[in-house]
Design a protein around this motif. Structure first.
Motif, PDB file in Angstrom:
ATOM      1  N   ILE A   1       0.827  -1.213   0.000  1.00  0.00           N
ATOM      2  CA  ILE A   1       0.000   0.000   0.000  1.00  0.00           C
ATOM      3  C   ILE A   1       0.859   1.261   0.000  1.00  0.00           C
ATOM      4  O   ILE A   1       0.572   2.233  -0.709  1.00  0.00           O
ATOM      5  CB  ILE A   1      -0.947  -0.001   1.221  1.00  0.00           C
ATOM      6  CG1 ILE A   1      -1.973  -1.138   1.100  1.00  0.00           C
ATOM      7  CG2 ILE A   1      -1.679   1.331   1.346  1.00  0.00           C
ATOM      8  CD1 ILE A   1      -2.824  -1.327   2.339  1.00  0.00           C
ATOM      9  N   ILE A   2       1.950   1.262   0.790  1.00  0.00           N
ATOM     10  CA  ILE A   2       2.749   2.484   0.945  1.00  0.00           C
ATOM     11  C   ILE A   2       3.872   2.608  -0.086  1.00  0.00           C
ATOM     12  O   ILE A   2       4.430   3.702  -0.251  1.00  0.00           O
ATOM     13  CB  ILE A   2       3.351   2.577   2.366  1.00  0.00           C
ATOM     14  CG1 ILE A   2       4.369   1.438   2.601  1.00  0.00           C
ATOM     15  CG2 ILE A   2       2.252   2.524   3.418  1.00  0.00           C
ATOM     16  CD1 ILE A   2       5.060   1.520   3.951  1.00  0.00           C
ATOM     17  N   SER A   3       4.206   1.518  -0.781  1.00  0.00           N
ATOM     18  CA  SER A   3       5.307   1.563  -1.749  1.00  0.00           C
ATOM     19  C   SER A   3       5.157   2.635  -2.831  1.00  0.00           C
ATOM     20  O   SER A   3       6.128   3.312  -3.183  1.00  0.00           O
ATOM     21  CB  SER A   3       5.493   0.189  -2.407  1.00  0.00           C
ATOM     22  OG  SER A   3       6.032  -0.726  -1.491  1.00  0.00           O
ATOM     23  N   PRO A   4       3.945   2.825  -3.400  1.00  0.00           N
ATOM     24  CA  PRO A   4       3.805   3.873  -4.428  1.00  0.00           C
ATOM     25  C   PRO A   4       4.139   5.268  -3.891  1.00  0.00           C
ATOM     26  O   PRO A   4       4.619   6.126  -4.644  1.00  0.00           O
ATOM     27  CB  PRO A   4       2.324   3.780  -4.822  1.00  0.00           C
ATOM     28  CG  PRO A   4       1.936   2.373  -4.501  1.00  0.00           C
ATOM     29  CD  PRO A   4       2.705   2.042  -3.249  1.00  0.00           C
ATOM     30  N   PHE A   5       3.900   5.506  -2.614  1.00  0.00           N
ATOM     31  CA  PHE A   5       4.135   6.830  -2.039  1.00  0.00           C
ATOM     32  C   PHE A   5       5.586   7.022  -1.575  1.00  0.00           C
ATOM     33  O   PHE A   5       6.143   8.110  -1.726  1.00  0.00           O
ATOM     34  CB  PHE A   5       3.198   7.049  -0.843  1.00  0.00           C
ATOM     35  CG  PHE A   5       1.742   6.850  -1.173  1.00  0.00           C
ATOM     36  CD1 PHE A   5       1.022   7.849  -1.824  1.00  0.00           C
ATOM     37  CD2 PHE A   5       1.103   5.668  -0.854  1.00  0.00           C
ATOM     38  CE1 PHE A   5      -0.314   7.658  -2.139  1.00  0.00           C
ATOM     39  CE2 PHE A   5      -0.232   5.469  -1.159  1.00  0.00           C
ATOM     40  CZ  PHE A   5      -0.942   6.471  -1.806  1.00  0.00           C
ATOM     41  N   LEU A   6       6.209   5.964  -1.045  1.00  0.00           N
ATOM     42  CA  LEU A   6       7.548   6.090  -0.480  1.00  0.00           C
ATOM     43  C   LEU A   6       8.658   5.595  -1.402  1.00  0.00           C
ATOM     44  O   LEU A   6       9.804   6.010  -1.265  1.00  0.00           O
ATOM     45  CB  LEU A   6       7.622   5.335   0.854  1.00  0.00           C
ATOM     46  CG  LEU A   6       6.667   5.822   1.950  1.00  0.00           C
ATOM     47  CD1 LEU A   6       6.879   5.020   3.234  1.00  0.00           C
ATOM     48  CD2 LEU A   6       6.867   7.310   2.232  1.00  0.00           C
ATOM     49  N   LEU A   7       8.329   4.704  -2.334  1.00  0.00           N
ATOM     50  CA  LEU A   7       9.341   4.167  -3.239  1.00  0.00           C
ATOM     51  C   LEU A   7       9.066   4.492  -4.703  1.00  0.00           C
ATOM     52  O   LEU A   7       9.885   4.199  -5.571  1.00  0.00           O
ATOM     53  CB  LEU A   7       9.445   2.642  -3.070  1.00  0.00           C
ATOM     54  CG  LEU A   7       9.993   2.135  -1.729  1.00  0.00           C
ATOM     55  CD1 LEU A   7       9.897   0.614  -1.666  1.00  0.00           C
ATOM     56  CD2 LEU A   7      11.430   2.585  -1.519  1.00  0.00           C
ATOM     57  N   GLY A   8       7.904   5.074  -4.967  1.00  0.00           N
ATOM     58  CA  GLY A   8       7.559   5.404  -6.343  1.00  0.00           C
ATOM     59  C   GLY A   8       7.221   4.200  -7.190  1.00  0.00           C
ATOM     60  O   GLY A   8       7.231   4.274  -8.424  1.00  0.00           O
ATOM     61  N   GLU A   9       6.915   3.071  -6.560  1.00  0.00           N
ATOM     62  CA  GLU A   9       6.576   1.859  -7.293  1.00  0.00           C
ATOM     63  C   GLU A   9       5.087   1.851  -7.635  1.00  0.00           C
ATOM     64  O   GLU A   9       4.264   2.314  -6.855  1.00  0.00           O
ATOM     65  CB  GLU A   9       6.930   0.616  -6.463  1.00  0.00           C
ATOM     66  CG  GLU A   9       8.417   0.505  -6.156  1.00  0.00           C
ATOM     67  CD  GLU A   9       8.730  -0.691  -5.265  1.00  0.00           C
ATOM     68  OE1 GLU A   9       7.772  -1.294  -4.736  1.00  0.00           O
ATOM     69  OE2 GLU A   9       9.914  -1.007  -5.095  1.00  0.00           O
TER      70      GLU A   9
END
Length: 293
Positions: free
Chosen positions: A114-122
């Protein structure tokens, strides 16, 4: 048959299974100790004793590499997260059965997705979003909102799951410039130092039996890391990640043998949803990484 057994014992799959058993044993001992000691004291002694087996692994890393870092602030932040993971997990296990705690803590990969798109740009795929939905259903089944008394341990378990996800994010960011040995060294050092300070106000001198339990808890944690580390040398990370859900099974077995707690149908069914979600996310993430490679 004997040769097959020996081959299995020396395989990465066995290392993985046994490593997660040791992690489960560590948490079980920690749960037992919460009856007499503070969470901070358990964290301190278990982390201290875990240094014994881990130190053998770190001796292969030159001192300069072990201490060298370009991102000291991230090491500090990761230290806070690792400490938070241990404290919240112990808090959860002190208030709820092992299997229940593991089921919720192992939602970490779902939170990471859930948080990867926000913190890693994935970018998540449709399969990953569907898996998140499946995992959410599993959590609802385990929690049974409105049908069971709220347990504060739930907040601890979900807090530990969140710390797991944040730690994974930081490790991905730090792996570009930081040595794995340095990340392990600084993370453990911070946990020992801060938990040692935290335990002072409520410190209780352990007897020989309890000191042995503290040692067993720490040694289990240290050897678990070594087994998982060696497993990653021979089997894919996705395989190791899939077997982490065996902790739920170990939790059920140990919980029944020690505390005579039997998981109900909601825990079993909810855990199956969470396991299915985690494995699907793991596979979808690996596929996405392969396509972008």
């Amino acid at each position: 048959m004997k040769d097959y057994i020996l081959q299995f014992v020396h395989s990465g799959v066995f290392y993985t299974i046994f490593g997660y058993f040791l992690f489960s044993l560590m948490d079980a001992i920690g749960k037992w100790l919460t009856q007499s000691y503070s969470i901070a004291e358990i964290t301190f002694f278990s982390s201290l004793f875990s240094l014994l087996p881990v130190s053998f692994m770190l001796t292969k890393v030159p001192i300069k590499e072990l201490l060298a870092t370009k991102r000291p602030s991230l090491h500090l932040l990761r230290g806070v997260i690792i400490l938070g993971l241990r404290l919240t997990a112990l808090f959860a296990f002190s208030l709820m059965p092992l299997a229940d705690g593991f089921a919720l803590i192992l939602t970490g990969p779902i939170i990471l997705c859930i948080i990867s798109p926000f913190l890693l740009g994935e970018k998540n795929t449709i399969a990953q979003y569907l898996a998140i939905g499946i995992g959410f259903i599993g959590v609802l089944i385990v929690l049974r909102p409105g049908f069971t008394t709220f347990n504060m341990g739930i907040l601890g378990a979900l807090g530990a799951a969140t710390c797991f996800a944040l730690n994974t994010v930081l490790m991905k960011k730090m792996s570009v410039t930081e040595n794995k040995g340095a990340m392990l060294f600084y993370g453990m050092s911070f946990t020992i130092l801060i938990s040692g300070l935290m335990m002072i106000p409520s410190f209780s001198m352990p007897g020989l039996v309890d000191l042995g339990l503290f040692a067993a808890c720490g040694l289990a944690a240290g050897f678990a890391q070594i087994f998982i580390f060696n497993a990653l040398k021979t089997v894919p990370a996705s395989t190791v990640g899939a077997f982490q859900y065996s902790c739920i099974v170990w939790g059920m077995i140990i919980g029944y043998l020690v505390w005579q707690t039997k998981p109900d149908i909601f825990i079993i069914l909810g855990s199956l949803f969470i396991v299915a979600s985690g494995i699907t996310i793991n596979k979808a993430t690996k596929t996405a990484q392969t396509q972008h490679a």
